[in-house]
Design a protein around this motif. Structure first.
Motif, PDB file in Angstrom:
ATOM      1  N   SER A  10       0.848  -1.199   0.000  1.00  0.00           N
ATOM      2  CA  SER A  10       0.000   0.000   0.000  1.00  0.00           C
ATOM      3  C   SER A  10       0.878   1.241   0.000  1.00  0.00           C
ATOM      4  N   GLU A  12       1.079   5.658   0.742  1.00  0.00           N
ATOM      5  CA  GLU A  12       0.457   6.813   1.408  1.00  0.00           C
ATOM      6  C   GLU A  12       0.797   8.076   0.611  1.00  0.00           C
ATOM      7  N   SER A  41      -3.634   5.276   0.880  1.00  0.00           N
ATOM      8  CA  SER A  41      -4.234   6.112   1.930  1.00  0.00           C
ATOM      9  C   SER A  41      -3.799   7.557   1.721  1.00  0.00           C
ATOM     10  N   CYS A  42      -4.634   8.476   2.191  1.00  0.00           N
ATOM     11  CA  CYS A  42      -4.306   9.899   2.025  1.00  0.00           C
ATOM     12  C   CYS A  42      -4.397  10.598   3.377  1.00  0.00           C
ATOM     13  N   THR A  43      -3.365  11.347   3.719  1.00  0.00           N
ATOM     14  CA  THR A  43      -3.286  11.975   5.050  1.00  0.00           C
ATOM     15  C   THR A  43      -4.292  13.112   5.199  1.00  0.00           C
ATOM     16  N   THR A  58      -9.232  10.810  -1.997  1.00  0.00           N
ATOM     17  CA  THR A  58      -9.611   9.403  -1.782  1.00  0.00           C
ATOM     18  C   THR A  58     -10.800   9.027  -2.667  1.00  0.00           C
ATOM     19  N   HIS A  72      -7.493   9.330   5.917  1.00  0.00           N
ATOM     20  CA  HIS A  72      -7.103   9.525   7.308  1.00  0.00           C
ATOM     21  C   HIS A  72      -8.052  10.572   7.909  1.00  0.00           C
ATOM     22  N   GLY A 200       5.114   0.206   8.098  1.00  0.00           N
ATOM     23  CA  GLY A 200       5.352   1.513   7.461  1.00  0.00           C
ATOM     24  C   GLY A 200       6.815   1.730   7.095  1.00  0.00           C
ATOM     25  N   HIS A 263       3.594  -0.748   3.803  1.00  0.00           N
ATOM     26  CA  HIS A 263       2.924   0.533   3.535  1.00  0.00           C
ATOM     27  C   HIS A 263       4.027   1.557   3.276  1.00  0.00           C
ATOM     28  N   TYR A 265       5.443   5.105   2.713  1.00  0.00           N
ATOM     29  CA  TYR A 265       5.189   6.552   2.847  1.00  0.00           C
ATOM     30  C   TYR A 265       5.821   7.199   1.619  1.00  0.00           C
TER      31      TYR A 265
END
Ligand code: FAD
Length: 280
Positions: A10, A12, A41-43, A58, A72, A200, A263, A265
């Motif tokens: 995944s 981010e 995923s999006c912060t 997203t 997030h 992560g 995941h 980053y």
């Protein structure tokens, strides 16, 4: 490890800070989509700033790229009313997965506001979401413990409460020494924390980035990584290559250990992320 075991991948991403950079983000997301991640995923900006952008991004990932998207969300500065609006906005945007976070205290919060906040911990947010939505909920975890927790054991006890409240998977804070992750994993499993835990990984491609990352995450830096910075830190391209090589070795080792997921980053860096994904 079973023969069918698959380590998920995944990524981010974060919403660009300036509106003018936003136009390019969709092309960037398409390129990330070509790496076939299991989810992206999006912060969420600290204190809820640019929250709408997280939902926009997203929604695009979910609906246009057809890739599972995780938005997030934080609760430290939110009221129940804010969260109800957020849940409706996510639903309208076709986003059904969230990473439920407490978040850090925003600068605008006074002591009084902070001490009387509606949601104390991420667990309170998880309970709220379980009661008021049918969202799939992920949570954060910390292989080297969260900076506020007195011990890893105490942090894990609260993690167990969070998972039991309704978290279906966990994404870890970044770490640079896999031994911390394996130790954490053993302790978590021994405490019956049985949901998938995604490891992560933050590729360090500049010396400056390591400084910022470490001060924000509190992750420890092994000698090998410190030596890489000392040797290559001054040369941009050599440093980038050495940083990629370090992240790739970390990921390969994690995959050999049969972890549930990696995941990355990505820091919105498509070139570096693509290079890593092509060789892991
Ligand atoms: P919690 O799970 O609430 O834990 C926070 C601390 O409280 C821990 O020390 C825990 O042990 C303790 N605790 C929990 N329950 C109790 C209890 N009942 N009694 C006493 N102590 C308790 N921040 C953002 O602003 N935006 C983002 O998009 C974002 N994305 C992130 C993604 C990942 C994968 C990670 C790991 C972190 C992310 N963060 C983000 C940072 C995160 O918001 C901070 O680390 C924050 O300080 C903690 O959030 P949490 O959800 O882990 O908190």
């Amino acid at each position: 490890m079973s023969q069918n075991h698959k380590t998920h991948l995944s990524l981010e991403v974060f919403p660009p800070k300036k509106d003018e950079e936003f136009d390019n983000v969709y092309q960037l997301l398409r390129e990330f989509g070509h790496l076939n991640p299991d989810f992206i995923s999006c912060t969420y900006g600290a204190g809820g700033s640019r929250a709408g952008k997280t939902i926009e991004i997203t929604s695009f990932i979910q609906k246009e790229l057809n890739i599972d998207a995780i938005a997030h969300i934080t609760c430290v500065g939110s009221t129940k009313e804010d969260l109800a609006k957020n849940c409706t906005a996510l639903k309208d945007a076709g986003v059904s997965r969230v990473l439920a976070l407490r978040g850090d205290r925003p600068q605008w919060m006074s002591d009084e506001q902070f001490n009387n906040r509606e949601f104390y911990y991420a667990t309170d947010l998880v309970r709220y979401l379980k009661e008021h939505s049918d969202l799939y909920i992920s949570g954060a975890c910390y292989p080297e413990k969260h900076f506020e927790a007195p011990t890893l054991e105490e942090d894990l006890r609260h993690l167990k409460e969070k998972v039991d409240a309704g978290v279906s998977s966990l994404i870890s804070q970044m770490f640079f020494d896999n031994n911390y992750f394996y130790r954490f994993l053993d302790k978590a499993r021994a405490m019956d924390i049985n949901v998938p835990i995604h490891a992560g990984i933050m590729p360090i491609t500049t010396a400056k980035q390591l400084g910022t990352t470490v001060s924000l995450s509190g992750s420890s830096v092994p000698k090998e990584l410190a030596d890489i910075i000392a040797t290559y830190g001054e040369d941009k391209e050599d440093m980038r290559k050495a940083g990629i090589d370090y992240a790739v070795r970390q990921i390969r080792d994690l995959k050999e250990h049969g972890v549930d997921g990696i995941h990355i980053y990505s820091m919105n860096k498509i070139k570096t992320t693509t290079e890593i994904c092509s060789i892991i």
